[in-house]
Write a protein that holds these residues in place. Structure first.
Motif, short mmCIF file in Angstrom:
data_model
loop_
_atom_site.label_atom_id
_atom_site.label_comp_id
_atom_site.label_asym_id
_atom_site.label_seq_id
_atom_site.Cartn_x
_atom_site.Cartn_y
_atom_site.Cartn_z
N ASN A 72 0.82 -1.19 0.00
CA ASN A 72 0.00 0.00 0.00
C ASN A 72 0.87 1.27 0.00
O ASN A 72 0.62 2.22 -0.74
CB ASN A 72 -0.92 -0.04 1.23
CG ASN A 72 -1.91 1.11 1.21
OD1 ASN A 72 -2.58 1.31 0.20
ND2 ASN A 72 -1.97 1.84 2.30
N ALA B 11 2.32 1.98 -3.34
CA ALA B 11 1.33 2.44 -4.32
C ALA B 11 0.80 3.84 -4.01
O ALA B 11 0.23 4.49 -4.88
CB ALA B 11 0.18 1.45 -4.38
N THR B 12 0.98 4.31 -2.78
CA THR B 12 0.32 5.57 -2.39
C THR B 12 1.28 6.63 -1.88
O THR B 12 0.93 7.43 -1.01
CB THR B 12 -0.73 5.31 -1.29
OG1 THR B 12 -0.05 4.77 -0.14
CG2 THR B 12 -1.82 4.34 -1.75
N GLU B 13 2.51 6.64 -2.36
CA GLU B 13 3.50 7.63 -1.94
C GLU B 13 3.75 7.57 -0.44
O GLU B 13 3.99 8.61 0.20
CB GLU B 13 3.07 9.06 -2.35
CG GLU B 13 2.92 9.25 -3.85
CD GLU B 13 4.26 9.22 -4.60
OE1 GLU B 13 5.16 10.00 -4.26
OE2 GLU B 13 4.40 8.38 -5.51
N GLY B 14 3.70 6.37 0.10
CA GLY B 14 4.00 6.20 1.52
C GLY B 14 5.50 6.01 1.77
O GLY B 14 5.95 5.90 2.91
N TRP C 54 9.90 2.64 -8.01
CA TRP C 54 9.48 3.89 -7.38
C TRP C 54 10.70 4.69 -6.95
O TRP C 54 10.79 5.90 -7.20
CB TRP C 54 8.55 3.63 -6.17
CG TRP C 54 8.10 4.92 -5.57
CD1 TRP C 54 7.01 5.66 -5.92
CD2 TRP C 54 8.80 5.67 -4.56
NE1 TRP C 54 6.97 6.82 -5.18
CE2 TRP C 54 8.05 6.86 -4.34
CE3 TRP C 54 9.98 5.46 -3.83
CZ2 TRP C 54 8.45 7.83 -3.41
CZ3 TRP C 54 10.37 6.44 -2.91
CH2 TRP C 54 9.61 7.60 -2.71
#
Ligand code: C2E
Ligand code: MG
Ligand code: MG
Ligand code: MG
Length: 272
Positions: A33, A36-39, A93
């Motif tokens: 997660n 996928a979510t710029e974490g 990423w």
């Protein structure tokens, strides 16, 4: 009775296993997660040219911005990412985010990115790197791919092909954490590395005669092969001046600069 205790033990054991499995599944889900979510977040640590103390590049180091645990260090999640296969997405990423950032740096500055041996199981790795470079406009000539010698374990020909492709694109291939692996010397002959980073454990011990001997052997060997060396993990002024004497081309470590957010790099560059 004994039977009962045995059963309780067994139940405790399976309960523990079950907890472990559950937390693993949760971690994996959270990590996917985050990717996928710029974490995730990048820190950068400058590398300095030993000759004049100028910043010559920065290494991108990933962190996980965890809602409950704060900034999590890569040693705590890269292994998980490798095991569950998320390392491919994570790696892409990191590369994309790092190239975007580095595209704003002065033209002589290099960007170093760590690539996991597991990423080499993807035969399209070089192609993926090429497409991120094209997309971000970051020149291959300024990209340093840091690998550990595990990539060359068993004289893996598929991996060598990927390394050769990265080289042919203009990227540098750098051997990270040198000296702590299995049979380090052989790997030096099997690929044309652009640089060797001497593992920080030797720098850390460099007040001892033994560690200094090892560092001198590595720099001497590298010099005879025309490969420049970087000393990583430089923590004191004494270490720095000795490493200069020994002929390390570049130095990196907390004594010079800790890893920090991209803003820190801009501030350092503006100050120098
Ligand atoms: P590495 O590539 O050898 O990176 C150097 C590590 O040493 C970094 O830890 C850095 O913060 C730390 N370090 C730098 N200077 C000093 C010093 O003077 N003293 C001490 N004690 N430590 C210093 P970090 O950021 O926790 O990264 C640990 C490892 O995680 C890296 O080792 C690298 O193997 C891996 N890693 C980090 N980012 C990535 C990534 O984006 N992808 C992959 N595959 N691995 C990564
Ligand atoms: Mg590295
Ligand atoms: Mg290293
Ligand atoms: Mg390391």
């Amino acid at each position: 009775r004994a039977k009962n205790r045995g059963r309780n033990k067994f139940q405790a054991f399976t309960a523990e296993l079950y907890d472990e499995l559950q937390s693993r599944v949760r971690n994996e889900r959270e990590l996917r997660n985050a990717i996928a979510t710029e974490g995730l977040l990048l820190h950068f640590q400058p590398m300095y040219r030993a000759a004049d103390n100028a910043i010559c590049g920065c290494e991108a180091l990933v962190r996980w911005r965890h809602p409950g645990r704060g900034l999590v260090a890569p040693d705590e999640f890269i292994g998980l990412a490798e095991e569950c296969g998320a390392i491919h997405e994570l790696g892409e990423w990191v590369l994309r985010a790092a190239c975007r950032e580095a595209a704003a740096w002065p033209g002589q500055m290099k960007l170093a990115v760590n690539v996991s041996p597991v990423q080499f199981r993807d035969p399209k790795l070089a192609l993926r790197v090429a497409s991120v470079l094209a997309e971000t406009g970051f020149p291959a000539q300024r990209l340093e791919i840091e690998i550990t010698e595990n990539v060359l374990l068993n004289n893996d020909s598929a991996n060598k092909k990927i390394l050769a492709a990265l080289s042919a694109m203009g990227c540098s291939v750098v051997l990270d954490d040198f000296g702590v692996g299995y049979s380090s010397l052989g790997y030096l002959g099997s690929f044309n590395f652009q640089k060797i980073k001497i593992d920080r454990s030797f720098i850390n011990d460099s007040s001892t005669k033994r560690a200094r001997g090892i560092i001198q052997a590595i720099t001497g060997l590298a010099r005879s092969m025309d490969i420049p060396t970087t000393a990583e993990g430089v923590e004191t002024a004494e270490q720095l001046s000795w490493l200069r004497e020994v002929g390390c081309a570049e130095v990196q470590g907390f004594f010079l600069a800790r890893p920090g957010p991209a803003d820190m790099i801009h501030a350092l560059l503006n100050a120098s």
